[in-house]
Design an enzyme around this catalytic site. Structure first.
Site, short mmCIF file in Angstrom:
data_model
loop_
_atom_site.label_atom_id
_atom_site.label_comp_id
_atom_site.label_asym_id
_atom_site.label_seq_id
_atom_site.Cartn_x
_atom_site.Cartn_y
_atom_site.Cartn_z
N SER A 166 0.87 -1.16 0.00
CA SER A 166 0.00 0.00 0.00
C SER A 166 0.91 1.21 0.00
O SER A 166 1.66 1.43 0.95
CB SER A 166 -0.90 0.00 1.23
OG SER A 166 -1.61 1.19 1.29
N ARG A 167 0.88 1.98 -1.09
CA ARG A 167 1.87 3.05 -1.23
C ARG A 167 1.54 4.29 -0.42
O ARG A 167 2.43 5.03 -0.05
CB ARG A 167 2.04 3.41 -2.71
CG ARG A 167 2.64 2.28 -3.49
CD ARG A 167 3.00 2.67 -4.90
NE ARG A 167 3.25 1.44 -5.66
CZ ARG A 167 2.51 0.99 -6.64
NH1 ARG A 167 1.44 1.68 -7.02
NH2 ARG A 167 2.79 -0.12 -7.27
N VAL A 168 0.28 4.54 -0.17
CA VAL A 168 -0.05 5.77 0.56
C VAL A 168 -0.80 5.50 1.87
O VAL A 168 -0.91 6.39 2.71
CB VAL A 168 -0.89 6.75 -0.30
CG1 VAL A 168 -0.08 7.26 -1.47
CG2 VAL A 168 -2.16 6.11 -0.79
#
Lengths: 132, 497
Positions: B360-362
């Site tokens: 999950s990048r953000v």
């Protein structure tokens, strides 16, 4: 018949060349057809078909069709012709068609544009509003 | 009767009729829901056109000598030479609170047999995504209720997180659990079913109803029996509905199940429209098809409405191939992916999330500090366990530290297993992860962990209610809270058999 882009590309300059003084020159078109007939090919027939379509479209552009349920007075026809020539900025030929289904009013066609103020269209609008 | 007449009179009186200018064309070709028309020189891209038999169509191809139209409804009624008229309108869908709890088609018409729908507004199906100045970074968590996701792959409101995996590995199950978990969170859920079996859509609606989650959910159904046009439009319709709630300052979650079938529908349409095909016969703009849809997910800033639209697109892979065309496209568009593995699913690890390939990048920025505190090392522990597990299979003698690490890893895996339709509250998740990462279940038999976990969570809901409330209130796990938790666990263990 499906027209290829190549055929359309050839037909367009032929159409341009066929117009002399804003009018189509039948002799020129016949000349083109003769040449194309001499060398029968798939692309040749596509060009002929495409040229026919382009000429039809050009003719329709210069034609004003007045659809009405009752005959129009010559004065009215002239007025409409002048108004539309000014609006579209080109010479128009007028064709009058009688259509009783319109009930009342007038439908004017030029190429793929239609201006309509008929009883039939009013009823259609009313139907649309009530159904909605 | 007189009332009806009066109403009709009123309607007629308010109707403004005037001379109309229309642009018309004629159908030259019709096949498989796609019509080609000549004329229509003033038609715009994505403009609605009116067809005979009260049918409508959407202009999708503007060519030099003709226009490609996709027809809504029974295209077999149309024939060559029929007149087509431009309307000057773009396709829109009725949106509003009344849609909640309903199943609608791609044009917003109810298909659940619960009667007609009155909507508040019309929203365009295609819309440009909010620009940079209208957004703010993702800062609020969206709790899925799935421990493995909320701890290691957290999702924030306004994020786009892809759920990817082979068929039958629990992709839809994750989204259903997420919807169920939004019951008291105020998040409005939109489930868009594209190209699914009608029976599956009915099942989803039934499950949501059974778990009391349909009240905050809208289902947009474009089953496999619908035309490719309706399947193509469904995600955009669902997104437009979500945007309405976002613009109202609410948080919405939209699930696209699934975008693989959406790409198939678009490929079909494009081939019928005779657009040039590219890789795997998809048209050249298949990337834009999904990027323009997923870009509409956003967290709006406070000056606008402060609302958010989170997107959970689903992609079905073939034999776990993540490097296929559509999967790689959507992976690159989204802010992370949850990868579900068939082998793990078959081995009984459910949800079958492969933590190594999921990211999950953000979402990390939106995760609760207390969760970050307890689950920070979880991902690493699990990754180390997986690599050690591979070595341990050779059966060589293991040192004490390695054995301990393996034992801990097995326990983490057990704790992350979760039955379907039972989302866990975030406070309980914090307590559970704290329990396993601090070695409090190292002395419990692996086979007994599920039982221990269930009873521990039950005890937390009853005896530990105050403790849970405090975990929920406090931003981080303070020394006092950890002490309380420690005492609670010791007490619980005494009574656990």
């Amino acid at each position: 018949m499906k027209i290829s882009k190549k055929a359309l590309k050839i037909a367009k300059p032929l159409l341009k060349a066929a117009f002399i003084g804003g009018k189509i020159n039948e002799g020129k078109v016949r000349g083109f057809l003769k040449i194309l007939k001499k060398h029968p090919s798939k692309i040749g027939s596509e060009v002929v078909f495409s040229l026919q379509k382009l000429i039809e479209a050009e003719t329709l552009k210069k034609q004003l069709v007045l659809e009405t349920p009752f005959p129009l007075q010559a004065k009215t026809v002239d007025r409409l012709k002048n108004e539309f020539e000014a609006l579209l900025n080109r010479q128009l030929t007028v064709e009058i068609r009688e259509n009783k289904e319109l009930i009342g009013g007038l439908r004017i066609k030029n190429s793929d544009n239609v201006w309509e103020n008929t009883v039939e269209s009013t009823l259609q609008q009313l139907k649309g509003a009530l159904v909605r | 009767m007189s009332n009806l007449v009066e109403e009709l009179k009123k309607e007629i009186a308010s109707l403004k009729t005037a001379a109309q200018k229309k642009n018309v064309g004629v159908i030259t070709e019709i096949s498989d829901g796609v019509a080609r028309a000549e004329g229509l020189s003033e038609a715009g891209y994505n403009e609605l056109v009116s067809l005979p038999h009260d049918l409508t169509g959407l202009v999708l191809n503007l060519e030099e000598d003709s226009v490609g139209i996709v027809v809504f409804g029974d295209y077999k009624l149309l024939k060559e030479g029929d007149e087509v008229t431009t309307t000057g309108k773009i396709l829109s869908i009725g949106v509003g609170e009344n849609l909640l709890g309903r199943v609608v088609d791609s044009l917003g018409k109810p298909v659940d047999g619960k009667g007609t729908l009155k909507t508040a507004k019309d929203y365009p199906i295609e819309k440009i995504a909010p620009g940079v100045v209208f957004r703010e970074p993702v800062n609020t968590p969206l709790q899925t209720g799935i421990v493995a996701i909320d701890t290691m792959i957290p999702i924030g409101r306004g994020q786009r997180e892809l759920i990817i995996g082979d068929r039958g590995v629990g992709k839809t199950a994750i989204t259903i659990d997420t919807i169920i978990n939004q019951k008291n969170s105020g998040v409005i859920c939109i489930y868009v079913a594209v190209g699914q079996k009608t029976s599956k859509i009915a099942l989803v609606a039934d499950i949501l109803e059974r778990y009391g989650a349909l009240k905050h959910t809208i289902i947009v159904a474009a089953p496999a029996s619908e035309s490719a046009t309706m399947q193509y439009l469904a995600p955009y319709a669902g997104c437009a509905i979500g945007e309405y709630f976002m613009d109202e300052g609410k948080d919405a979650l939209v699930i696209y199940d699934d975008l693989t079938k959406h790409a198939w529908a678009y490929r079909q349409l494009s081939l019928l429209l005779r657009r040039p095909s590219g890789r795997e016969a998809y048209p050249g703009d298949v990337f834009y098809l999904h990027s323009r849809l997923l870009e509409r997910a956003a967290k709006l800033n406070k000056d606008l409405s402060g609302g958010s639209l989170t997107a959970l697109p689903i992609i079905e892979t073939q034999a776990g191939d993540l490097s296929a065309y559509i999967p790689t496209n959507v992976i690159s568009i989204t802010d992370g992916q949850i990868y579900l593995e068939a082998d793990m699913f078959n081995a009984g690890t459910r949800p079958a999330i492969n933590v190594g390939l999921s990211v999950s990048r953000v979402g990390g920025a939106a995760q609760r500090p207390s969760m970050k505190q307890v689950a920070g090392s979880l991902r690493l522990d699990l990754a180390q366990f997986r690599s050690l597990e591979a070595f341990a299979q050779f059966g060589s003698d293991l040192d004490e530290a390695t054995k301990k690490q393996l034992d801990r890893g097995q326990r983490i895996v057990e704790v992350l297993k979760q039955p379907q339709y039972q989302p866990t509250e975030v406070e309980k998740q914090v307590a559970l992860i704290w329990l396993v990462t601090n070695g409090h279940i190292d002395d419990i038999e692996i086979t007994n962990i599920a039982n221990f976990q269930e009873k521990f969570l039950d005890a937390l809901s009853t005896r530990g209610k105050k403790l849970l409330e405090e975990i929920g209130k406090e931003k981080t796990l303070t020394d006092k809270l950890t002490g309380d938790l420690e005492r609670f666990v010791q007490d619980f263990k005494k009574g656990f058999k």
